[in-house]
Design a protein around this motif. Sequence first.
Motif, PDB file in Angstrom:
ATOM      1  N   GLY A 335      -4.748 -91.413   4.699  1.00 22.63           N
ATOM      2  CA  GLY A 335      -3.540 -91.512   3.885  1.00 22.63           C
ATOM      3  C   GLY A 335      -2.470 -92.378   4.512  1.00 22.63           C
ATOM      4  O   GLY A 335      -1.418 -92.600   3.913  1.00 22.63           O
ATOM      5  N   LYS A 336      -2.730 -92.897   5.710  1.00 26.28           N
ATOM      6  CA  LYS A 336      -1.784 -93.803   6.367  1.00 26.28           C
ATOM      7  C   LYS A 336      -2.356 -95.215   6.335  1.00 26.28           C
ATOM      8  O   LYS A 336      -3.431 -95.459   5.790  1.00 26.28           O
ATOM      9  N   LEU A 342      -5.035 -99.712   4.078  1.00 29.22           N
ATOM     10  CA  LEU A 342      -4.956 -98.294   3.771  1.00 29.22           C
ATOM     11  C   LEU A 342      -6.156 -97.563   4.367  1.00 29.22           C
ATOM     12  O   LEU A 342      -7.300 -97.984   4.197  1.00 29.22           O
ATOM     13  N   ILE A 343      -5.898 -96.466   5.084  1.00 35.61           N
ATOM     14  CA  ILE A 343      -6.947 -95.659   5.709  1.00 35.61           C
ATOM     15  C   ILE A 343      -7.158 -94.417   4.842  1.00 35.61           C
ATOM     16  O   ILE A 343      -6.418 -93.437   4.952  1.00 35.61           O
ATOM     17  N   ILE A 347     -14.614 -94.297   7.054  1.00 34.97           N
ATOM     18  CA  ILE A 347     -15.151 -95.655   6.990  1.00 34.97           C
ATOM     19  C   ILE A 347     -14.026 -96.677   7.068  1.00 34.97           C
ATOM     20  O   ILE A 347     -14.111 -97.665   7.811  1.00 34.97           O
ATOM     21  N   ASP A 348     -12.933 -96.437   6.318  1.00 39.32           N
ATOM     22  CA  ASP A 348     -11.757 -97.305   6.412  1.00 39.32           C
ATOM     23  C   ASP A 348     -11.232 -97.338   7.843  1.00 39.32           C
ATOM     24  O   ASP A 348     -10.850 -98.394   8.362  1.00 39.32           O
ATOM     25  N   PHE A 349     -11.192 -96.165   8.461  1.00 38.49           N
ATOM     26  CA  PHE A 349     -10.656 -96.068   9.814  1.00 38.49           C
ATOM     27  C   PHE A 349     -11.467 -96.932  10.778  1.00 38.49           C
ATOM     28  O   PHE A 349     -10.917 -97.738  11.538  1.00 38.49           O
ATOM     29  N   CYS A 350     -12.786 -96.762  10.762  1.00 41.10           N
ATOM     30  CA  CYS A 350     -13.636 -97.493  11.707  1.00 41.10           C
ATOM     31  C   CYS A 350     -13.600 -98.995  11.440  1.00 41.10           C
ATOM     32  O   CYS A 350     -13.631 -99.796  12.383  1.00 41.10           O
ATOM     33  N   LYS A 351     -13.530 -99.360  10.164  1.00 38.43           N
ATOM     34  CA  LYS A 351     -13.450-100.776   9.822  1.00 38.43           C
ATOM     35  C   LYS A 351     -12.164-101.395  10.340  1.00 38.43           C
ATOM     36  O   LYS A 351     -12.173-102.478  10.955  1.00 38.43           O
ATOM     37  N   GLU A 404       2.397 -96.619  -0.005  1.00 36.84           N
ATOM     38  CA  GLU A 404       2.621 -96.844  -1.435  1.00 36.84           C
ATOM     39  C   GLU A 404       2.535 -98.317  -1.772  1.00 36.84           C
ATOM     40  O   GLU A 404       1.997 -98.707  -2.817  1.00 36.84           O
ATOM     41  N   ARG A 405       3.065 -99.189  -0.853  1.00 39.61           N
ATOM     42  CA  ARG A 405       2.992-100.630  -1.106  1.00 39.61           C
ATOM     43  C   ARG A 405       1.552-101.124  -1.093  1.00 39.61           C
ATOM     44  O   ARG A 405       1.148-101.919  -1.942  1.00 39.61           O
ATOM     45  N   VAL A 406       0.772-100.583  -0.153  1.00 44.75           N
ATOM     46  CA  VAL A 406      -0.640-100.980  -0.059  1.00 44.75           C
ATOM     47  C   VAL A 406      -1.385-100.527  -1.301  1.00 44.75           C
ATOM     48  O   VAL A 406      -2.178-101.276  -1.881  1.00 44.75           O
ATOM     49  N   ARG A 407      -1.123 -99.297  -1.742  1.00 43.09           N
ATOM     50  CA  ARG A 407      -1.811 -98.770  -2.922  1.00 43.09           C
ATOM     51  C   ARG A 407      -1.426 -99.575  -4.166  1.00 43.09           C
ATOM     52  O   ARG A 407      -2.269 -99.889  -5.010  1.00 43.09           O
ATOM     53  N   ALA A 408      -0.148 -99.953  -4.264  1.00 36.97           N
ATOM     54  CA  ALA A 408       0.297-100.722  -5.405  1.00 36.97           C
ATOM     55  C   ALA A 408      -0.357-102.093  -5.417  1.00 36.97           C
ATOM     56  O   ALA A 408      -0.772-102.599  -6.477  1.00 36.97           O
TER      57      ALA A 408
END
Length: 411
Positions: A335-336, A342-343, A347-351, A404-408
């Motif tokens: 969520g950070k 965006l993590i 998988i996002d974290f390791c990437k 929020e900016r990344v999600r947008a």
Amino acid sequence: MPRLATRTGRAKPSAIMVIADKAKQLKAEGKDVVNFSIGVPNFLPGDHVYQAVRDWTSRDSGSYGTNRGAPALLDAIVSHFKQSGLDGYTRNNVTVGIGAKQVLYNLCEALLDEGDEIVFPSPYWTSYVDIAEILGARITILECPPGQNYKLTPTQLDKALASNPKVFLFNNPSNPTGMVYTKDEIAALAEVLAKHPETWIIADDIYNRLVFDGIGYHNVVQFKPELRERTFIMDSLSKTYGMPGWRVGFVAGPEAGIKGLVTLNSNHITCLPEITEVAAIAALTGPQAIPSAKRDEFSKRRDDVVNALLKIPGVKCPRPQGAFYAFPDISVAFGKSHNGKLIEDDIDFCKALLEDKFVATVPGSAFGEPRSLRISYTCAPEQLQKGLARIQAFFAELSDEQVERVRAAGA
């Protein structure tokens, strides 16, 4: 064009090798990569192993060996099991394979028919699922979260065995968590297994010489000798002796079952290469100073890794007592964001960790636990410290403000 067999579609690339290959690619591009992704022991066997091989080259016959394994190697394996507290085996109770993975595949092929049930705890080694799926087995996974130190409880096991699954597969010490079951914990699991005589037992114990803190290695057959007639105990030279590339795995078990594995060997591999057998005999029967020293060295590295991880707010890491892996719960990062990335999961974290900090780790979802990641701490001490510092920095740089900016932007 003719179609491939359906089993090929069940097979998936190893998540560990995918990460390792990406790390190699970045390194080839000149990046300063710290590779925590793959379980290579990062030491070589003693010179007596290489001398035995050099001596053998002058008398190579060029002939095939035996499907079961050379008699001298079988004797060395029997002695190895005896030294581990597993007495009573003979040449008829052991055989070899091209690494522990091929031994495990042979075992599953020998024991499981299409549709049979196999049970194992999570976190698990990635190939457990892959092999079972290739063979068309039904998989039951017993979740063992960080809150129970990634360990299976007798109650969980008893409930799972009530359906009389064909195979129970058990890894101790554990890859990926490094957790080791105590004497009392193994005894309690043995009591449960003795109540369910219709289930075969595969004990994947390839890290049994890499146990720390004096807690010792234990196996269920030591507490319930009657389990010997349906238990297969796997071992390997790869981790203990720094010989993963030599590809020597072996197994002890009931004579009839081992005979079946020998038959499979005759069809799958014919035999181990003689040069590999010579090296294996030398490793098993020669000086044991290097494996012992490396166990102590890995124990110290374990302390460095756990201490560094526990300094990171919100990260949890049950203290491993064997193998050479740590398996921290890093879900506090979900969520950070990091550098605009965006993590959302492991998988996002390791990437992001690999792309931004050049530290290669394996996402926990590859092992059935998506809140975590696996760190292999086999690299040189200076690399270990560098990688740990980068992980700490990565966490310190995580941001809530960018989420929020990344999600947008993603939308």
